[in-house]
Design an enzyme around this catalytic site. Sequence first.
Site, PDB file in Angstrom:
ATOM      1  N   CYS A   2      61.760 -17.672  -0.097  1.00 52.45           N
ATOM      2  CA  CYS A   2      63.045 -16.998  -0.071  1.00 52.45           C
ATOM      3  C   CYS A   2      63.154 -16.047   1.111  1.00 52.45           C
ATOM      4  O   CYS A   2      62.263 -15.244   1.375  1.00 52.45           O
ATOM      5  CB  CYS A   2      63.322 -16.209  -1.343  1.00 52.45           C
ATOM      6  SG  CYS A   2      63.358 -17.203  -2.813  1.00 52.45           S
ATOM      7  N   ARG A  27      61.585 -20.145   5.040  1.00 50.87           N
ATOM      8  CA  ARG A  27      61.080 -19.568   3.789  1.00 50.87           C
ATOM      9  C   ARG A  27      61.569 -20.321   2.547  1.00 50.87           C
ATOM     10  O   ARG A  27      61.117 -20.043   1.445  1.00 50.87           O
ATOM     11  CB  ARG A  27      61.529 -18.114   3.685  1.00 50.87           C
ATOM     12  CG  ARG A  27      60.806 -17.233   4.648  1.00 50.87           C
ATOM     13  CD  ARG A  27      61.368 -15.848   4.642  1.00 50.87           C
ATOM     14  NE  ARG A  27      60.437 -14.971   5.295  1.00 50.87           N
ATOM     15  CZ  ARG A  27      59.493 -14.274   4.669  1.00 50.87           C
ATOM     16  NH1 ARG A  27      59.386 -14.312   3.381  1.00 50.87           N
ATOM     17  NH2 ARG A  27      58.662 -13.528   5.360  1.00 50.87           N
ATOM     18  N   TRP A  74      63.811 -20.508  -2.187  1.00 49.55           N
ATOM     19  CA  TRP A  74      62.774 -21.445  -2.600  1.00 49.55           C
ATOM     20  C   TRP A  74      62.629 -21.211  -4.092  1.00 49.55           C
ATOM     21  O   TRP A  74      62.199 -20.142  -4.521  1.00 49.55           O
ATOM     22  CB  TRP A  74      61.452 -21.176  -1.872  1.00 49.55           C
ATOM     23  CG  TRP A  74      60.409 -22.205  -2.206  1.00 49.55           C
ATOM     24  CD1 TRP A  74      60.240 -23.427  -1.627  1.00 49.55           C
ATOM     25  CD2 TRP A  74      59.375 -22.083  -3.200  1.00 49.55           C
ATOM     26  NE1 TRP A  74      59.181 -24.081  -2.205  1.00 49.55           N
ATOM     27  CE2 TRP A  74      58.628 -23.286  -3.169  1.00 49.55           C
ATOM     28  CE3 TRP A  74      59.016 -21.095  -4.105  1.00 49.55           C
ATOM     29  CZ2 TRP A  74      57.549 -23.514  -4.013  1.00 49.55           C
ATOM     30  CZ3 TRP A  74      57.934 -21.325  -4.948  1.00 49.55           C
ATOM     31  CH2 TRP A  74      57.208 -22.526  -4.893  1.00 49.55           C
ATOM     32  N   ASN A  98      63.475 -11.899  -3.369  1.00 51.16           N
ATOM     33  CA  ASN A  98      62.335 -12.750  -3.035  1.00 51.16           C
ATOM     34  C   ASN A  98      61.174 -12.267  -3.881  1.00 51.16           C
ATOM     35  O   ASN A  98      60.799 -11.103  -3.794  1.00 51.16           O
ATOM     36  CB  ASN A  98      62.003 -12.621  -1.540  1.00 51.16           C
ATOM     37  CG  ASN A  98      60.688 -13.309  -1.191  1.00 51.16           C
ATOM     38  OD1 ASN A  98      60.246 -14.202  -1.889  1.00 51.16           O
ATOM     39  ND2 ASN A  98      60.076 -12.868  -0.100  1.00 51.16           N
ATOM     40  N   GLY A  99      60.625 -13.152  -4.703  1.00 56.20           N
ATOM     41  CA  GLY A  99      59.497 -12.743  -5.540  1.00 56.20           C
ATOM     42  C   GLY A  99      59.671 -13.254  -6.953  1.00 56.20           C
ATOM     43  O   GLY A  99      60.473 -14.158  -7.207  1.00 56.20           O
ATOM     44  N   GLU A 478      42.509 -32.114   5.351  1.00 54.33           N
ATOM     45  CA  GLU A 478      43.713 -31.726   6.096  1.00 54.33           C
ATOM     46  C   GLU A 478      44.606 -32.954   6.336  1.00 54.33           C
ATOM     47  O   GLU A 478      45.827 -32.882   6.227  1.00 54.33           O
ATOM     48  CB  GLU A 478      43.290 -31.055   7.420  1.00 54.33           C
ATOM     49  CG  GLU A 478      44.415 -30.729   8.386  1.00 54.33           C
ATOM     50  CD  GLU A 478      45.465 -29.747   7.856  1.00 54.33           C
ATOM     51  OE1 GLU A 478      45.352 -29.279   6.714  1.00 54.33           O
ATOM     52  OE2 GLU A 478      46.418 -29.479   8.597  1.00 54.33           O
ATOM     53  N   LYS A 482      48.415 -33.189   4.973  1.00 53.52           N
ATOM     54  CA  LYS A 482      49.555 -33.423   5.880  1.00 53.52           C
ATOM     55  C   LYS A 482      50.354 -34.628   5.395  1.00 53.52           C
ATOM     56  O   LYS A 482      51.572 -34.611   5.383  1.00 53.52           O
ATOM     57  CB  LYS A 482      49.070 -33.705   7.314  1.00 53.52           C
ATOM     58  CG  LYS A 482      48.521 -32.522   8.071  1.00 53.52           C
ATOM     59  CD  LYS A 482      49.551 -31.714   8.780  1.00 53.52           C
ATOM     60  CE  LYS A 482      49.854 -30.385   8.210  1.00 53.52           C
ATOM     61  NZ  LYS A 482      49.011 -29.464   7.658  1.00 53.52           N
ATOM     62  N   GLU A 485      52.334 -33.792   2.263  1.00 54.29           N
ATOM     63  CA  GLU A 485      53.418 -32.841   2.548  1.00 54.29           C
ATOM     64  C   GLU A 485      54.651 -33.503   3.129  1.00 54.29           C
ATOM     65  O   GLU A 485      55.762 -33.207   2.715  1.00 54.29           O
ATOM     66  CB  GLU A 485      52.940 -31.779   3.566  1.00 54.29           C
ATOM     67  CG  GLU A 485      52.106 -30.681   2.983  1.00 54.29           C
ATOM     68  CD  GLU A 485      51.738 -29.655   4.053  1.00 54.29           C
ATOM     69  OE1 GLU A 485      52.024 -28.472   3.862  1.00 54.29           O
ATOM     70  OE2 GLU A 485      51.144 -30.036   5.079  1.00 54.29           O
ATOM     71  N   HIS A 501      30.421 -41.616  -6.510  1.00 58.28           N
ATOM     72  CA  HIS A 501      30.396 -40.901  -7.790  1.00 58.28           C
ATOM     73  C   HIS A 501      31.752 -40.911  -8.470  1.00 58.28           C
ATOM     74  O   HIS A 501      32.089 -39.992  -9.215  1.00 58.28           O
ATOM     75  CB  HIS A 501      29.905 -39.466  -7.571  1.00 58.28           C
ATOM     76  CG  HIS A 501      28.529 -39.418  -6.992  1.00 58.28           C
ATOM     77  ND1 HIS A 501      27.420 -39.832  -7.701  1.00 58.28           N
ATOM     78  CD2 HIS A 501      28.085 -39.054  -5.764  1.00 58.28           C
ATOM     79  CE1 HIS A 501      26.348 -39.710  -6.926  1.00 58.28           C
ATOM     80  NE2 HIS A 501      26.728 -39.245  -5.742  1.00 58.28           N
ATOM     81  N   LYS A 601      57.513 -22.540   4.221  1.00 61.16           N
ATOM     82  CA  LYS A 601      56.458 -22.221   5.183  1.00 61.16           C
ATOM     83  C   LYS A 601      55.715 -20.946   4.828  1.00 61.16           C
ATOM     84  O   LYS A 601      54.529 -20.805   5.110  1.00 61.16           O
ATOM     85  CB  LYS A 601      57.057 -22.121   6.589  1.00 61.16           C
ATOM     86  CG  LYS A 601      55.982 -21.946   7.645  1.00 61.16           C
ATOM     87  CD  LYS A 601      56.270 -22.715   8.878  1.00 61.16           C
ATOM     88  CE  LYS A 601      55.075 -22.751   9.807  1.00 61.16           C
ATOM     89  NZ  LYS A 601      54.076 -23.750   9.394  1.00 61.16           N
TER      90      LYS A 601
HETATM   91  C1  G6P Z   1      52.304 -23.116   2.891  1.00 59.27           C
HETATM   92  C2  G6P Z   1      52.555 -23.965   4.111  1.00 59.27           C
HETATM   93  C3  G6P Z   1      51.233 -24.510   4.650  1.00 59.27           C
HETATM   94  C4  G6P Z   1      50.281 -23.350   4.931  1.00 59.27           C
HETATM   95  C5  G6P Z   1      50.073 -22.484   3.691  1.00 59.27           C
HETATM   96  C6  G6P Z   1      49.334 -21.199   4.011  1.00 59.27           C
HETATM   97  O1  G6P Z   1      51.871 -23.898   1.837  1.00 59.27           O
HETATM   98  O2  G6P Z   1      53.420 -25.031   3.793  1.00 59.27           O
HETATM   99  O3  G6P Z   1      51.472 -25.212   5.853  1.00 59.27           O
HETATM  100  O4  G6P Z   1      49.055 -23.870   5.343  1.00 59.27           O
HETATM  101  O5  G6P Z   1      51.343 -22.090   3.147  1.00 59.27           O
HETATM  102  O6  G6P Z   1      50.150 -20.432   4.830  1.00 59.27           O
HETATM  103  P1  G6P Z   1      49.638 -19.299   5.788  1.00 59.27           P
HETATM  104  O7  G6P Z   1      50.877 -18.735   6.404  1.00 59.27           O
HETATM  105  O8  G6P Z   1      48.935 -18.292   4.913  1.00 59.27           O
HETATM  106  O9  G6P Z   1      48.714 -19.907   6.766  1.00 59.27           O
END
Ligand code: G6P
Length: 606
Positions: A2, A27, A74, A98-99, A478, A482, A485, A501, A601
């Site tokens: 947010c 956000r 969000w 926001n929160g 990672e 990705k 996501e 396993h 983000k």
């Molecule tokens: C969100 C984003 C990710 C990021 C994570 C941690 O989930 O979508 O891309 O890695 O937050 O964010 P930060 O700002 O703490 O690296």
Amino acid sequence: MCGIVGVLSNHEVAPILVEALKRVEYRGYDSAGLATINAGHLDCRRSVGKLINLSDLLVHEPLQGKSGIGHTRWATHGEPTIKNAHPHRAGKVAVVHNGIIENYLDIREKLKRRGIECTTDTDTETIALLANHSISQGKTAVEAAFATLNELKGAFALAFLFDGEDDLIVAARKGSPLAIGYGDNEMYLGSDAIALAPLTDRLTYLEDNDKAVITRANVEIYDANGTLTNRPVKVISAGTGQPDKSGFKHYMEKEIAEQPSVVKGLLQQYLTTNGHFKDIPLDIGFREFDRLILVGCGTAFYACLVAKYWFERIARLPVEVDIASEFRYRVPPIGNKTLALFVSQSGETADTLEALRYCTGKAAQTLSIVNVTDSSIARESGLIFPIQAGLEIGVASTKAFTCQLTVLLILALKAAFDKEAINDAHLSDHIASLKDIPTLMRRALDHKDDVQAAALHISLARDVLFLGRGLMYPLAMEGALKLKEISYIHAEAYASGELKHGPIALIDNQIPIVMMAAPSDVFRKSLSNLQEVLARKGKVILVSDEEGIQAAGHEITMSVKMPKVSPLVAPILYALPAQLLAYYTAVAKGTDIDQPRNLAKSVTVE
Ligand code: G6P
């Protein structure tokens, strides 16, 4: 999570608020809304989905007024519908939040006993209803907002706007970030400096439990005890231009392409031309620490996992890595010889911030690796190491990851050097390998045919398995993250050696298996794991260099050929195919790459 903005202006505020919201849309983009004081009265516009929908609505239903608040959501409580969109209005009060209000169910009950019913699924609505009730009982707007704030538990950044009050915004912060910006007989409010950058660079960050009474001419800030207090005004430059894609189709594509240059800049920042450390604060004597704790979320957490291998192997420093949301609830003992290191692109991730706060005062030193240097994590850390990646807009983190890895490796080398765990010659070799990275990255980016072909294959799959061993295991994670996501394809990552396993049961001739296998001392073992997959008719996409691909033989389905690289620095280079596989898969699927569904983000709720 947010984005909040607020403006007390001498001009029409709706366009100013929309522009500011554009800058914080990263956000959240579930819904957006504005409230203004129009001819003395509160008026609102809200729409579901991205900000563009609100802009369209405003064309047909303009919103007048010179004071207002705005929100991009969000969703936490309640689906992304108009009813649940902010600003939430109750009678004379509009609120953006926001929160999470943790006691909202108790407040609902209390309101019910007063005959006041909630009509949305949100926690935020209870704030507006409480404040409006206080006003109806004879309290002034400020008194009503303050009384309401005293009843809230949880985390919040809040802004209140009141019917009949054209020169007033009440704001408050507990947990979630909020900054006040100063203009020329104008005042602004925003979740971060980026929101307010074109309006002002003079900012005051509210501290936890601060309440602010903002008018065009003045701001009064009251601390947790209700005492009128002075908070510093800082000059913060967050870049005034609207971000642009510079000819790329997506921000993510642009940010992937920027990696050679941002990593190069970072190497110049922390290493001299003749390979010595620079700008690494002297008060960290790594010898003083007997333990390192690394904490982050999402991609930043995977950077920490890579760094564990580096710090333990090169610097002989025992490392514990944890996801921020788990870390503090384990109530881990923190010794006074512990270095606690937090990794976060945004510097606002609520769980990482709370993990930092848990360690503050317990650990010998807190240190953060951040991109946003005026963020809450940066401000509250003992030391910061900026990654200088520049603004990262794509929700899926790319250049921040490789920059985090680069800084972490430099720190691991510094630790190794301080602890005399490596000699000068080894250090020089490692630094030389690091310095090769930008060129190798460029080379990898110039030859993307393999990765595009592999992505087409992956785009047809329902599930994908990523495998890696040693330093490649976090890279496999990672890669899987990705892919999930941005392409919405289910992906899992496993340590190659763990395959037998359990996950080996998943293998058939349908599921693509991406094996990340840079040459290393465990490469031969990875090849054995590869054979286990091939023996079960698995379809393998091998990411390795020429030698690795040749050693794997002809049975693999596809390969992504990488330039030869020193094993220690390989994770920084191999991040690129992990990112590109996801990117081109998402392109093939036509998903919303820069703003994938359900994500945001900056995650400022726990
Ligand atoms: C969100 C984003 C990710 C990021 C994570 C941690 O989930 O979508 O891309 O890695 O937050 O964010 P930060 O700002 O703490 O690296």
